[in-house]
Design a protein around this motif. Structure first.
Motif, PDB file in Angstrom:
ATOM      1  N   THR A  74      -4.487  -4.549  -0.898  1.00 52.07           N
ATOM      2  CA  THR A  74      -4.897  -3.312  -0.306  1.00 52.07           C
ATOM      3  C   THR A  74      -4.687  -2.085  -1.064  1.00 52.07           C
ATOM      4  O   THR A  74      -3.803  -1.861  -1.765  1.00 52.07           O
ATOM      5  N   ASP A  94       8.160  -2.528   6.905  1.00 48.88           N
ATOM      6  CA  ASP A  94       6.893  -2.213   5.929  1.00 48.88           C
ATOM      7  C   ASP A  94       7.535  -1.646   4.743  1.00 48.88           C
ATOM      8  O   ASP A  94       6.975  -1.867   3.591  1.00 48.88           O
ATOM      9  N   ARG A 132      12.333   7.091   1.437  1.00 43.11           N
ATOM     10  CA  ARG A 132      13.280   7.858   0.817  1.00 43.11           C
ATOM     11  C   ARG A 132      12.772   9.151   0.537  1.00 43.11           C
ATOM     12  O   ARG A 132      13.331  10.262   0.120  1.00 43.11           O
ATOM     13  N   THR A 133      11.609   9.457   0.446  1.00 44.60           N
ATOM     14  CA  THR A 133      10.708  10.510   0.075  1.00 44.60           C
ATOM     15  C   THR A 133      10.607  11.711   1.258  1.00 44.60           C
ATOM     16  O   THR A 133       9.456  11.513   1.887  1.00 44.60           O
ATOM     17  N   TYR A 187       9.400 -10.258  -6.660  1.00 42.92           N
ATOM     18  CA  TYR A 187       8.465  -9.750  -5.686  1.00 42.92           C
ATOM     19  C   TYR A 187       8.000 -10.896  -4.614  1.00 42.92           C
ATOM     20  O   TYR A 187       7.978 -10.962  -3.305  1.00 42.92           O
ATOM     21  N   THR A 237      -3.615   1.000  -1.807  1.00 37.95           N
ATOM     22  CA  THR A 237      -2.417   1.926  -2.005  1.00 37.95           C
ATOM     23  C   THR A 237      -1.755   2.176  -3.142  1.00 37.95           C
ATOM     24  O   THR A 237      -2.232   1.672  -4.123  1.00 37.95           O
TER      25      THR A 237
END
Ligand SMILES: NC(=O)c1ccc[n+]([C@@H]2O[C@H](COP(=O)([O-])OP(=O)(O)OC[C@H]3O[C@@H](n4cnc5c(N)ncnc54)[C@H](OP(=O)(O)O)[C@@H]3O)[C@@H](O)[C@H]2O)c1
Length: 219
Positions: free
Chosen positions: A176, A78, A30-31, A143, A178
């Motif tokens: 991970t 992803d 989206r960004t 999730y 991020t």
């Protein structure tokens, strides 16, 4: 090659790794500013901004990729969001958002590329799930359900595509380093590049016999 969620984190590392292997990659999220940064720094060939949970955006993504870079032989699902909250306090709209992005988004993207892959008898769909799929974690029901669903979706997709020479594989990372992990209490166990190497193995190097597998990556 399409990489959803390619603007940062694991998706960005996958896009950069595929590009380094000489492949023409379209990144989608989206960004737009994050996607443009990946393309401008040589990590992908094309950026398309949009939302994986919107059918029209996904159609626009596939059309743009085909028009600029040719047929799509690899989709990496992803794109994902983390929604946290215990069941009795979780807003149903947040539950739906999590399922819409993490699960329905992967379905919509697969649905858009599968006809071409079947026709060419060539293609792979690698979906980034999570080791959370099989673990019970307080405050993570939406999730975990979305990721468990994504593993099940991948296994069904693999069986549907097997007669057509097309493969589907899930990769399930642990913690991970991020932006997403920063929303959790968990310490990182690996870098996005380490996970990307497994995704790229599944996408390019693994034998077709791996289809239907869920590769857990613990770090
Ligand atoms: N980090 C971990 O520990 C971990 C562990 C297991 C699995 N995973 C999974 O790995 C994948 C990548 O996560 P990450 O850790 O790299 O997180 P991240 O840095 O937050 O990256 C997520 C990516 O998905 C994109 N995205 C989110 N919602 C989207 C939507 N509706 N449409 C299109 N793109 C969307 C984001 O861009 P925009 O926000 O700009 O759309 C971003 O590019 C996710 O599926 C995540 O669930 C992560």
């Amino acid at each position: 090659m399409l990489v959803t969620g390619g603007g940062r984190g694991i998706g960005e590392a996958v896009a950069r790794g595929l590009t380094a292997r000489g492949l023409a990659v379209t990144v989608f999220a989206r960004t737009a500013a994050e996607l443009d940064r990946v393309v401008a720094s040589g990590g992908a060939a094309l950026a398309v901004a949009g939302d994986v949970s919107r059918e029209a955006d996904v159609a626009r993504l596939v059309e743009a990729h085909q028009a600029r870079l040719g047929p799509c032989d690899l989709l990496v699902n992803d794109a994902g969001v983390l929604v946290r909250g215990e069941v009795d306090a979780l807003d149903p709209a947040r539950w739906r958002e999590c399922l819409e992005v993490n699960l329905t988004g992967a379905f919509l993207c697969a649905r858009a590329v599968v006809p071409g892959m079947k026709a060419r008898r060539r293609g792979r769909i690698v979906s980034v799930a999570s080791i959370s799929a099989t673990l019970g974690t307080p405050g993570a029901s939406a999730y975990n359900a979305s990721k468990w669903g994504l593993v099940g979706f991948t296994k069904c997709l693999a069986e549907e595509l097997r007669p057509h020479g097309v493969q589907a594989v899930a990769v399930s990372p642990g913690s991970t380093a991020t932006a997403m992990l920063q929303q959790t209490p968990f310490a990182p166990a690996m870098t996005p590049d380490e996970v990307a190497r497994v995704v790229i193995f599944a996408a390019l190097d693994a034998p077709a016999a791996l289809t239907g597998a869920n590769l857990e990556v613990f770090g």
